[in-house]
Structure formats: C-alpha cells, structure tokens
Write a protein that holds these residues in place. Sequence first.
Motif, mmCIF file in Angstrom:
data_model
loop_
_atom_site.group_PDB
_atom_site.id
_atom_site.type_symbol
_atom_site.label_atom_id
_atom_site.label_comp_id
_atom_site.label_asym_id
_atom_site.label_seq_id
_atom_site.Cartn_x
_atom_site.Cartn_y
_atom_site.Cartn_z
ATOM 1 N N ARG A 128 -29.349 -26.748 -24.754
ATOM 2 C CA ARG A 128 -30.727 -27.232 -24.587
ATOM 3 C C ARG A 128 -31.719 -26.087 -24.756
ATOM 4 N NH1 ARG A 128 -34.801 -30.224 -25.611
ATOM 5 N NH2 ARG A 128 -36.112 -30.856 -23.853
ATOM 6 N N LEU A 129 -31.359 -24.899 -24.298
ATOM 7 C CA LEU A 129 -32.222 -23.730 -24.457
ATOM 8 C C LEU A 129 -32.496 -23.458 -25.929
ATOM 9 C CD1 LEU A 129 -33.460 -21.166 -22.852
ATOM 10 C CD2 LEU A 129 -31.406 -20.010 -23.677
ATOM 11 N N ALA A 134 -35.765 -23.687 -30.885
ATOM 12 C CA ALA A 134 -35.859 -24.019 -32.309
ATOM 13 C C ALA A 134 -37.010 -24.974 -32.592
ATOM 14 C CB ALA A 134 -34.542 -24.621 -32.784
ATOM 15 N N LYS A 135 -37.268 -25.908 -31.656
ATOM 16 C CA LYS A 135 -38.357 -26.859 -31.853
ATOM 17 C C LYS A 135 -39.725 -26.253 -31.534
ATOM 18 C CE LYS A 135 -35.900 -30.503 -32.952
ATOM 19 N NZ LYS A 135 -36.056 -31.227 -34.255
ATOM 20 N N SER A 136 -39.756 -25.346 -30.546
ATOM 21 C CA SER A 136 -41.035 -24.758 -30.131
ATOM 22 C C SER A 136 -41.431 -23.563 -30.983
ATOM 23 C CB SER A 136 -40.953 -24.324 -28.664
ATOM 24 O OG SER A 136 -40.634 -25.392 -27.820
ATOM 25 N N LEU A 142 -35.307 -19.754 -36.380
ATOM 26 C CA LEU A 142 -34.639 -20.034 -37.648
ATOM 27 C C LEU A 142 -34.351 -18.764 -38.436
ATOM 28 C CD1 LEU A 142 -36.456 -23.310 -38.785
ATOM 29 C CD2 LEU A 142 -34.285 -23.040 -37.551
ATOM 30 N N MET A 143 -34.868 -17.628 -37.959
ATOM 31 C CA MET A 143 -34.534 -16.349 -38.582
ATOM 32 C C MET A 143 -33.094 -15.978 -38.243
ATOM 33 S SD MET A 143 -38.040 -14.241 -37.743
ATOM 34 C CE MET A 143 -37.321 -12.705 -38.307
ATOM 35 N N LYS A 144 -32.409 -15.370 -39.156
ATOM 36 C CA LYS A 144 -30.994 -15.043 -38.974
ATOM 37 C C LYS A 144 -30.799 -14.118 -37.765
ATOM 38 C CE LYS A 144 -26.936 -13.197 -41.345
ATOM 39 N NZ LYS A 144 -26.412 -12.587 -42.605
ATOM 40 N N GLY A 145 -29.962 -14.550 -36.848
ATOM 41 C CA GLY A 145 -29.607 -13.728 -35.694
ATOM 42 C C GLY A 145 -30.585 -13.769 -34.542
ATOM 43 N N ALA A 351 -38.185 -32.885 -27.305
ATOM 44 C CA ALA A 351 -37.184 -31.954 -27.822
ATOM 45 C C ALA A 351 -37.624 -30.511 -27.647
ATOM 46 C CB ALA A 351 -36.910 -32.251 -29.297
ATOM 47 N N SER A 352 -38.935 -30.276 -27.613
ATOM 48 C CA SER A 352 -39.448 -28.919 -27.454
ATOM 49 C C SER A 352 -39.753 -28.576 -26.000
ATOM 50 C CB SER A 352 -40.728 -28.745 -28.287
ATOM 51 O OG SER A 352 -41.727 -29.671 -27.881
#
Length: 389
Positions: A128-129, A134-136, A142-145, A351-352
């Motif tokens: 959930r974290l 990802a939504k907020s 979405l950046m790698k790592g 979701a956010s």
Amino acid sequence: MIMQDALSLTEFQLMELLDVGWAEVTSAVAHISAIVCPPYQSALSLMEQRVKNEHLAGHLPTGLKGLDEALCGGIPFGVLTELVGPAGIGKTQFCLKLSLLASLPSSYGGLDGHVIYIDVESKFSSRRLIEIGAKSFPEIFLMKGMAKKMSGRILVWRPASLSEFTERLQQIKVSLHQNEVKLLVIDSMAALVSGFSRFGSIFKEIKSTISLALPIVFPKSLPLPSIANFTDWAHSRECEQGIPRQHPLGWHVSFIKSLAEFSRIPIVVTNQVRSQSSDEACQFSFQVQRWKETKEDHARYGSHLVAALGVHWAHAVTIRLVLEAKSGQRFLKVSKSPISAPLAFPFDITASGMSLLSDDGIELTGPDINAIHSQGHSDIINFTGESLQ
C-alpha cells in the motif's frame, strides 16, 4: 545563596538567616523578583519571533491544502500530534502518506530523511505504501530504483511486548540523529494497552504496574476482569474508591513528549476509540458522587464513542485530529489545536491516500468538537472486540 534560592524561603526565614529586619527583606525580595522574572512580551513581539525562527519550528506538509492552512503549514515539529478514530476510518493510510512525505527529497516538498514507524498492530503495508507513492508522486516513484530507495528510508519496527517497547524507546532517542530521522510514527498507542490478543504478556506487566501504583484490591468474590477490559475495570474501581487514576502509559507519554521537544521532529501517534462507559463522568475524584446524575446527559452529544487512553493522555497531545463518519461520509476534524479553530473537512480514501473533498473547513461548535461519530461506518471495534453497529 543564589537569587532563586531566596525566593524559595519565607520572609521570616530570610530574616533569621540574614539577621536583617522586615523592611530590608521585603525590599530585597521585590528586587530579586524583578531581576529573575522574565519580562512581559506583547503578542506582536511573539509573532515576530515566530516568523524569524520559522525554520527552527518547522512543519511537515500533509499535502491536504485545507488542513495545512489550518495548522499553519502542516504537522508541527517538536510536539505530539494524535490521530484518533474508529477502526478502518483511515488513520494508518494517513500515517503511510506522512511517512512518504517525510522521506521525499526536499526538492519535492519532503523532509529528505528517514522515518521510524512503530507498527504495534501489524497494519503497516509495504504494498500500500508503494501504491500511494506511485499514485501521488509518479515522477519520483516511476524512476528506476526510486521506489526501493524511498521505501528503504522507512524503518518499521513491531514491538513484541510492552517491556520491549519501553527499552527501544530509549534507544530511539540516540538513533534519531544517527539515522537522520525526520518523523516518528506510533500506530497505535492504545494498542499497547488494549492489544492483548497479540501481546499476552503485556497484561501481566500492566496489571503489575497499576497494582504497584494504586491501592487496587482484587477480592476473591470479584471475578478477574477480562484482559480487554482490564483498564476500564481499573478505572471504575478507582472511581468507586475516589482515588486519582495512574495512567498505565504515564512514563511512556512523558518520554515521548520529551523526545519530541529534544529532537524537534514531528511525532504522530494514532489512538483508538472506545464506547462510553457508564462512569464516563468520573474523571476526577470530586466528581465521583455526581456521575450517576450526569451519565444520562451523553445522549444529547449524538455519539457513544470517545478517544481511548483517557483525559491524561488527551492533555499530553498538542494536536488532536479526529477521523469520523457521519451518514456514510468521512470527516477529518481539527478537534484540538492551539493555532486553529475547530474545523471539519470531508474526505475520501483513494489510491493515492487521503483526499479532502473540500479545502474549506466547516467550523465546529459545542459538543461536535470532541464527539466521535460512526454513523454509516460499520468497522468500529471497542475494547471488548465487539462490533458497534
């Protein structure tokens, strides 16, 4: 003798000690008082000092515009902020979002630090974290790592007993600076007392602690209270005997308050709700005789729920945010704050995370300020584990 010592003695004691007359002593005491007493300050000068030292005070923005405006920037540093509400209303969701905000880089409005999350009820969800992040903050997560890096800054600890919680609290004070911790979350404080289903050994510790602190007698003719109702039973016995109540988490409350002041970081604790007991009016010994006369008055408040842990805990927190439900709509209330009027904001859980439906708070008056409603919200659990529907 220093000047402060002179003020702790009576005039007659000073006359005998210094071998001087009454006029000399009273004149000296007045002069010392004028020196050691802090000068008066105007409201304007206090406001100017606050603006000047704003970087030392600081706030953790919640991302909820209306709430941040009401709290003059967000969750304040150096004090205890409490989230209280029924089960499933959104307290842990709010804590997860705050944890992300504290760990975000400062360029994105975060505190760029680590978070210590004490998960007493095992409700912390890494999945959930990441979803909230990802939504907020899609441009970051979405950046790698980056998702791995951000989640790695949130240190989760699940205490197995009250004694372990006590021991680790003292260790946390040292690690706050070593790990650059910018937020401490305790979810939930009430579970340390009421969550005996997980921590069976805590009951013996609490019972032993209270028995040593209070003259509570367990007569053979009186059945031992259930584990879940032990603290409420102890409270009722104290009311009958007219003795002041010793809070079972008194030391922990004092330590956490000092931890907030020492570290100058925001400390957020969640609290459960419980059903009002018949002796709810018995908060102080002088009220014992009249609680029967006042218990019928609670019906007019439109709620049968109150915050757990009692009035002593309520005095310890600086900010109290109440999460409640009325007619199926959830509300976030600023119930207690030295910097805001009592306000209510309708919200949803998405979701956010938590999202306010309006940034314009509804001003509250009278009983609505402290009442906790659960209308249309069925996931209310009291300390006996029974659903309040």
